[in-house]
Design a protein around this motif. Sequence first.
Motif, mmCIF file in Angstrom:
data_model
loop_
_atom_site.group_PDB
_atom_site.id
_atom_site.type_symbol
_atom_site.label_atom_id
_atom_site.label_comp_id
_atom_site.label_asym_id
_atom_site.label_seq_id
_atom_site.Cartn_x
_atom_site.Cartn_y
_atom_site.Cartn_z
ATOM 1 N N ALA A 80 0.844 -1.196 0.000
ATOM 2 C CA ALA A 80 0.000 0.000 0.000
ATOM 3 C C ALA A 80 0.876 1.241 0.000
ATOM 4 O O ALA A 80 1.986 1.233 0.548
ATOM 5 N N LEU A 81 0.391 2.295 -0.632
ATOM 6 C CA LEU A 81 1.019 3.606 -0.527
ATOM 7 C C LEU A 81 0.135 4.465 0.367
ATOM 8 O O LEU A 81 -1.073 4.560 0.128
ATOM 9 N N VAL A 82 0.723 5.070 1.397
ATOM 10 C CA VAL A 82 -0.030 5.943 2.294
ATOM 11 C C VAL A 82 0.240 7.385 1.886
ATOM 12 O O VAL A 82 1.388 7.823 1.852
ATOM 13 N N SER A 83 -0.809 8.121 1.553
ATOM 14 C CA SER A 83 -0.656 9.493 1.065
ATOM 15 C C SER A 83 -1.581 10.444 1.809
ATOM 16 O O SER A 83 -2.739 10.123 2.077
ATOM 17 N N SER A 84 -1.052 11.628 2.114
ATOM 18 C CA SER A 84 -1.866 12.685 2.723
ATOM 19 C C SER A 84 -2.548 13.547 1.668
ATOM 20 O O SER A 84 -3.358 14.399 2.004
ATOM 21 N N PHE A 85 -2.191 13.341 0.392
ATOM 22 C CA PHE A 85 -2.632 14.220 -0.700
ATOM 23 C C PHE A 85 -2.324 15.676 -0.339
ATOM 24 O O PHE A 85 -3.124 16.581 -0.534
ATOM 25 N N GLY A 86 -1.110 15.856 0.189
ATOM 26 C CA GLY A 86 -0.640 17.179 0.577
ATOM 27 C C GLY A 86 0.081 17.881 -0.553
ATOM 28 O O GLY A 86 -0.049 17.522 -1.731
ATOM 29 N N THR A 87 0.899 18.862 -0.187
ATOM 30 C CA THR A 87 1.471 19.754 -1.199
ATOM 31 C C THR A 87 2.474 19.076 -2.123
ATOM 32 O O THR A 87 2.703 19.547 -3.237
ATOM 33 N N GLU A 88 3.123 17.998 -1.682
ATOM 34 C CA GLU A 88 4.086 17.306 -2.528
ATOM 35 C C GLU A 88 3.626 15.906 -2.930
ATOM 36 O O GLU A 88 4.336 15.199 -3.645
ATOM 37 N N SER A 89 2.443 15.515 -2.502
ATOM 38 C CA SER A 89 1.985 14.139 -2.691
ATOM 39 C C SER A 89 1.847 13.735 -4.146
ATOM 40 O O SER A 89 2.036 12.562 -4.497
ATOM 41 N N ALA A 90 1.536 14.685 -5.010
ATOM 42 C CA ALA A 90 1.319 14.354 -6.420
ATOM 43 C C ALA A 90 2.547 13.699 -7.040
ATOM 44 O O ALA A 90 2.426 12.843 -7.932
ATOM 45 N N THR A 91 3.742 14.073 -6.572
ATOM 46 C CA THR A 91 4.965 13.555 -7.189
ATOM 47 C C THR A 91 5.132 12.061 -6.914
ATOM 48 O O THR A 91 5.423 11.286 -7.831
ATOM 49 N N LEU A 92 4.981 11.636 -5.661
ATOM 50 C CA LEU A 92 5.102 10.209 -5.358
ATOM 51 C C LEU A 92 3.978 9.420 -6.010
ATOM 52 O O LEU A 92 4.200 8.327 -6.542
ATOM 53 N N LEU A 93 2.780 9.967 -5.992
ATOM 54 C CA LEU A 93 1.659 9.276 -6.629
ATOM 55 C C LEU A 93 1.881 9.133 -8.136
ATOM 56 O O LEU A 93 1.522 8.106 -8.729
ATOM 57 N N LYS A 94 2.487 10.129 -8.750
ATOM 58 C CA LYS A 94 2.802 10.055 -10.177
ATOM 59 C C LYS A 94 3.816 8.949 -10.454
ATOM 60 O O LYS A 94 3.644 8.144 -11.382
ATOM 61 N N VAL A 95 4.878 8.893 -9.656
ATOM 62 C CA VAL A 95 5.891 7.856 -9.848
ATOM 63 C C VAL A 95 5.267 6.478 -9.648
ATOM 64 O O VAL A 95 5.518 5.543 -10.411
ATOM 65 N N MET A 96 4.433 6.339 -8.604
ATOM 66 C CA MET A 96 3.757 5.066 -8.362
ATOM 67 C C MET A 96 2.856 4.686 -9.530
ATOM 68 O O MET A 96 2.857 3.538 -9.988
ATOM 69 N N ALA A 97 2.077 5.649 -10.010
ATOM 70 C CA ALA A 97 1.148 5.372 -11.108
ATOM 71 C C ALA A 97 1.886 4.918 -12.358
ATOM 72 O O ALA A 97 1.386 4.085 -13.118
#
Length: 241
Positions: A46-63
Amino acid sequence: MNAVASQVSSVSGLPSAEEQDRALRDASPSEVIAAALKAVGREKLALVSSFGTESATLLKVMADVDPAIPVVFLDTGWLFEETLAYRDTLIATLGLKDVRSIKPLEETLSREDPDRDLWFSDPDACCRIRKVEPLARALKPFSAWLNGRKRFQGNARADIPVVEDDGARLKFNPFANVSREEIEAIFVRAKLPRHPLAASGFLSVGCMPCTSRTAAGEDERAGRWRGRAKTECGIHTMKIS
């Protein structure tokens, strides 16, 4: 699978956190995620994300590695409406296929925070019932999890490894080695949307009562629990059983 990821074996012969940290010490974020995926499989990661100010970058790499990796989002009941909207924006933008919004138990809130003022009187207890306990519940089916902490954020994060033992499971920190400049480069290269509050001076966004704007020259997390010694909510300083 790339050479770095191949150093991590399948779950039947999973190396220790220390061995995996050595193998992935110089790996890129995508290589770390691919290695975690190979090690335990999608159903156990699982990836745990706060959907905070920098979260888009890790989510992009994961996606880019696998958009169907489960994403756990802690909806504490105190989040900014802008954060909830940003979550929905990123789900659509990145094509995330399995985002799970986890909330604290109503009976726990009624018993321990009936007046919704625990954030002021005992912020550690508030984080425990709204973040730590819900995350422990959400992570029970998983053998490993990914998060977005970075060493450049300082304080307790300054020396985080790439892979660590988190009690009942492994914890992968794909962005441990990245710089602020690399984070910005991902935003620009992928044309990622920004958190709606970032332009207003919120460099790190958590729960509404405990988040304030960051002044020029301050550490980016200075706006979290301002005026208190507290710098972490607890999900990264306690073993999640």
